[in-house]
Scaffold this motif. Structure first.
Motif, short mmCIF file in Angstrom:
data_model
loop_
_atom_site.label_atom_id
_atom_site.label_comp_id
_atom_site.label_asym_id
_atom_site.label_seq_id
_atom_site.Cartn_x
_atom_site.Cartn_y
_atom_site.Cartn_z
N LEU A 138 -19.07 25.53 8.10
CA LEU A 138 -17.66 25.32 8.44
C LEU A 138 -17.07 24.18 7.61
N GLN A 139 -17.85 23.14 7.37
CA GLN A 139 -17.37 22.04 6.54
C GLN A 139 -17.11 22.49 5.12
N ARG A 140 -18.03 23.26 4.56
CA ARG A 140 -17.84 23.74 3.19
C ARG A 140 -16.64 24.69 3.11
N LEU A 141 -16.49 25.50 4.17
CA LEU A 141 -15.39 26.44 4.20
C LEU A 141 -14.04 25.72 4.19
N GLY A 142 -14.01 24.54 4.80
CA GLY A 142 -12.77 23.77 4.84
C GLY A 142 -12.27 23.40 3.46
N PHE A 143 -13.17 23.29 2.48
CA PHE A 143 -12.77 22.97 1.12
C PHE A 143 -12.34 24.21 0.33
N MET A 144 -12.68 25.38 0.85
CA MET A 144 -12.41 26.63 0.13
C MET A 144 -11.13 27.32 0.60
N LEU A 145 -10.77 27.11 1.86
CA LEU A 145 -9.60 27.76 2.43
C LEU A 145 -8.37 26.86 2.26
N PRO A 146 -7.17 27.44 2.43
CA PRO A 146 -5.95 26.63 2.31
C PRO A 146 -5.97 25.44 3.27
N GLU A 147 -5.39 24.35 2.83
CA GLU A 147 -5.37 23.13 3.63
C GLU A 147 -4.65 23.37 4.96
N GLY A 148 -5.22 22.83 6.01
CA GLY A 148 -4.56 22.90 7.32
C GLY A 148 -5.01 24.03 8.21
N ILE A 149 -5.93 24.89 7.72
CA ILE A 149 -6.42 25.98 8.56
C ILE A 149 -7.16 25.40 9.77
N ASP A 150 -6.80 25.86 10.95
CA ASP A 150 -7.43 25.40 12.18
C ASP A 150 -8.77 26.12 12.37
N MET A 151 -9.86 25.37 12.48
CA MET A 151 -11.19 25.96 12.58
C MET A 151 -12.00 25.25 13.67
#
Length: 221
Positions: A138-151
């Motif tokens: 999930l942390q790595r995904l946060g760098f790949m998806l558009p900024e601000g996506i709620d996860m």
């Protein structure tokens, strides 16, 4: 003279056979032979020879008790039936290497368009430290998806559970990504329901298990 190296890819059961097959193809060298086995139905006769080093590739999403304790014990027991004691090298679980799979990220990017949140659901173990792979993914995904996506991350059989996490998600649509290899008991029985989401004014979209989603995305992208 270099020691022989044998490669063994192990999934939990045949629900992970497709991913296991892809792993076997990728780790096979020019002249290597790669063995495949199911943890639940493993037999001594299907294991590699013992006159070298056995590299074990666990085709699991997480490094839980099955991978770190039960699988090594099972392998040693099966080789003991053959009167053999090989040397093992255990590679990281397949789920530990996820994060930069561009095809999967692109699928998620499309699913999360609009007012949507992502809920990753993974195996949990009561009374033990939770495996690190889901949170790291999930942390790595946060760098790949558009900024601000709620996860957020929730677990089966451990805290935080889906029921604890779901109300706090910001999106009106919740996209559930099961951090699982294939279709098994959790997919059939433990996924959050549309009725549960509706209690908090949300709609629900449950994606295929991660392994199946990954293979589909690999073909499409």
């Amino acid at each position: 003279m270099p020691r022989k190296i044998y490669k063994l890819c192990v999934s939990y059961d045949e629900a992970g056979a497709d991913v296991r097959g892809q792993v076997a193809e990728r780790v096979q060298g020019i002249s290597d032979r790669v063995w495949q086995a199911s943890f639940r139905r493993m037999e001594a006769a299907e294991l590699p020879p013992a006159d070298g080093v056995v590299w074990v590739y666990p085709v699991f999403m997480q490094s839980g008790v099955t991978v770190t304790e039960t699988l090594p014990e099972l392998l040693r027991s099966l080789y003991a039936e053959r009167g053999q004691v090989p040397e093992f090298v255990f590679k990281p679980v397949w789920g530990a290497e996820r994060g930069a799979d561009l095809g999967t990220v692109e699928v998620l990017r499309k699913e999360l368009e609009g007012n949507a949140s992502l809920l990753l659901v993974a195996h949990g173990v009561t009374g033990r430290e939770l495996p690190p792979e889901p949170s790291r993914y999930l942390q790595r995904l946060g760098f790949m998806l558009p900024e601000g996506i709620d996860m957020a991350l929730a677990y089966f059989g451990a805290s935080p559970s889906v029921e604890e996490v779901l109300p706090a998600l910001k999106g009106s649509k919740v996209v559930v990504l099961p951090f699982l290899i294939g279709e098994g008991k959790h997919m059939r029985e433990d996924m959050p329901s549309p009725e549960l989401a509706a209690q908090y004014g949300k709609t629900l979209r449950v994606l295929p298990p991660f392994g199946a989603l990954y293979l589909q995305a690999e073909q499409e992208y």
